[in-house]
Design a protein around this motif. Structure first.
Motif, PDB file in Angstrom:
ATOM      1  N   THR A  82      12.156   0.966   4.224  1.00  0.00           N
ATOM      2  CA  THR A  82      12.961   1.107   5.432  1.00  0.00           C
ATOM      3  C   THR A  82      14.186   0.193   5.388  1.00  0.00           C
ATOM      4  O   THR A  82      15.308   0.627   5.682  1.00  0.00           O
ATOM      5  CB  THR A  82      12.110   0.769   6.672  1.00  0.00           C
ATOM      6  OG1 THR A  82      10.981   1.644   6.722  1.00  0.00           O
ATOM      7  CG2 THR A  82      12.929   0.921   7.946  1.00  0.00           C
ATOM      8  N   ALA A  83      13.964  -1.057   5.003  1.00  0.00           N
ATOM      9  CA  ALA A  83      15.059  -2.031   5.013  1.00  0.00           C
ATOM     10  C   ALA A  83      16.089  -1.757   3.934  1.00  0.00           C
ATOM     11  O   ALA A  83      17.278  -2.040   4.112  1.00  0.00           O
ATOM     12  CB  ALA A  83      14.498  -3.444   4.846  1.00  0.00           C
ATOM     13  N   VAL A  98      19.384  -4.345  13.949  1.00  0.00           N
ATOM     14  CA  VAL A  98      18.348  -5.272  13.498  1.00  0.00           C
ATOM     15  C   VAL A  98      17.989  -6.266  14.599  1.00  0.00           C
ATOM     16  O   VAL A  98      16.816  -6.511  14.890  1.00  0.00           O
ATOM     17  CB  VAL A  98      18.806  -6.029  12.225  1.00  0.00           C
ATOM     18  CG1 VAL A  98      17.804  -7.114  11.860  1.00  0.00           C
ATOM     19  CG2 VAL A  98      18.980  -5.052  11.071  1.00  0.00           C
ATOM     20  N   VAL A 135      20.154  -2.750   4.035  1.00  0.00           N
ATOM     21  CA  VAL A 135      20.526  -4.092   3.595  1.00  0.00           C
ATOM     22  C   VAL A 135      21.754  -4.075   2.696  1.00  0.00           C
ATOM     23  O   VAL A 135      22.741  -4.786   2.933  1.00  0.00           O
ATOM     24  CB  VAL A 135      19.343  -4.771   2.883  1.00  0.00           C
ATOM     25  CG1 VAL A 135      19.800  -6.063   2.222  1.00  0.00           C
ATOM     26  CG2 VAL A 135      18.223  -5.061   3.873  1.00  0.00           C
TER      27      VAL A 135
END
Length: 396
Positions: free
Chosen positions: A53-54, A352, A58
């Motif tokens: 997911t990240a 985030v 990122v």
């Protein structure tokens, strides 16, 4: 009629940009959930699911501002071409299914980077070709096309994946890869008029010029709060439904109503701005979102909740295109790629930080508390909108 819609071939250019936007979102919203299904098939640990997911966000977070600089220096089409190739390549990575969980993370990184380059190029192209007085209409259509793509993507999973709890991922990855190739072809036939790039950007001082723009921080705050509110509804409306014993089908209908309402307000954005003005529309839309979000959290009959969700969607649909059109209006022509990338950076950070902060504030209160806290954040954003300066005919 000035700008993109007024010049010869302008409607063709707008159509291709809208198609590019829709295809980008279709592929992204097919590949992201399908990669999660594939990870479940591989029985990967929970930590790898989090990394999957990240990884989409990122690397793009680190590359957002450089991608805007590249757009201003080399032109929108070249950046969009790089993004299109990366989006198609991510489909190939997922399709080959090499490397197990690590391969899925790699595919997600490539997809996120390709999505970023495509979106930054698209938004800069709309800003640089729409022309003064047409920004609101152009960005309304642009975000409408993006929303349409986001709705079509998950539907393809249903169509191609079969009826089992875990869909057959290979045909889905294959179709997404083909759509990625179509995205490259769409970019290849784009002919974006030459604008002001590196020379103009250098003269105006680059990012420092943008950061000195009056109201920039307020616009970025409004953008990221509204986008985070959309994300929060995707998670906490189902949670609220579970708390209240609502059927999953009904919650799905509510989410669909929210999305369709947002698409409607975006499609008619130009007319709405001409009617009430950009700043007033921003204030009203954010206030409407805050009030509807707070009211949705109050127990009431499903029909009343549905009406409130429609009002919520109408309000939330306006914030993103309006901040894009405002940035396009106030940013120098040679810095619009950087302006759009700066907005995307703020959005990513907001996605985030804001849900995490809202969750902490509303801890122990349940889904209703999270929605109330989000409504409070929207109300604060509405206060910021009251002091947002507007320029040009659309902002009066």
């Amino acid at each position: 009629m000035t700008g993109m819609l007024g010049r010869p071939g302008g409607r063709r250019l707008l159509g291709l940009l809208l198609l590019h936007s829709a295809l980008t979102q279709v592929v992204t919203f097919v590949l992201r959930p399908t990669s999660a299904y594939r990870a479940i098939e591989l029985d990967v640990p929970a930590a790898w699911l989090g990394a999957l997911t990240a990884s989409f966000a990122v690397v793009p977070l680190l590359l957002a501002v450089p991608s805007g600089q590249a757009t201003d220096r080399f032109g929108e089409r070249r950046v969009m071409l790089v993004g299109s190739v990366l989006v198609a390549l991510s489909g190939v990575v997922f399709l080959t299914q090499l490397g197990g969980a690590a391969g899925l993370v790699l595919g997600s990184v490539v997809l996120g980077t390709g999505h970023l380059f495509s979106v930054v190029g698209q938004q800069a192209a709309v800003a640089n070709t729409a022309g003064p007085g047409r920004f609101d209409t152009a960005f309304g259509y642009y975000t409408f096309a993006a929303s349409l793509g986001q709705a079509i993507g998950p539907a393809l999973i249903t169509l191609l994946g079969g009826s089992s709890a875990l869909p057959d991922t290979r045909p889905i990855f294959a179709v997404a890869t083909v759509l990625g190739v179509l995205l490259i072809a769409c970019t290849a036939v784009l002919r974006i008029p030459a604008g002001e790039h590196a020379g103009r950007a250098a003269e105006t001082g680059g990012m420092k010029t943008l950061l000195r723009l009056p109201g920039l921080v307020r616009a970025l705050v409004i953008s990221c709060v509204v986008l985070s509110a959309v994300d929060i509804t995707l998670v906490y409306l189902p949670a609220l439904g579970a708390d209240r014993g609502l059927a999953a089908g009904l919650v799905g209908v509510l989410l669909t109503l929210r999305a369709v309402a947002s698409m409607t307000s975006r499609f008619f954005l130009g007319r709405l701005v001409a009617w009430v003005g950009r700043r007033r529309l921003m204030i009203v839309s954010v206030a409407l979102s805050a009030a509807a979000m707070a009211a949705v959290a109050v127990p009431m009959p499903p029909a009343a909740t549905a009406v409130l969700v429609v009002l919520l969607g109408l309000g939330l649909g306006v914030g993103q295109p309006l901040t894009m059109s405002w940035l396009a209006e106030v940013a120098p022509a040679g810095l619009r790629g950087r302006a759009m990338s700066l907005r995307l950076t703020g959005n990513r950070l907001g996605q985030v930080l804001i849900p995490s902060a809202v969750g902490l504030v509303a801890a122990g209160v349940g889904a209703a508390g999270v929605l109330w806290a989000t409504a409070a954040a929207l109300a604060l954003a509405g206060t910021a909108a009251r002091r947002l300066a507007t320029d040009g005919p659309a902002g009066t």
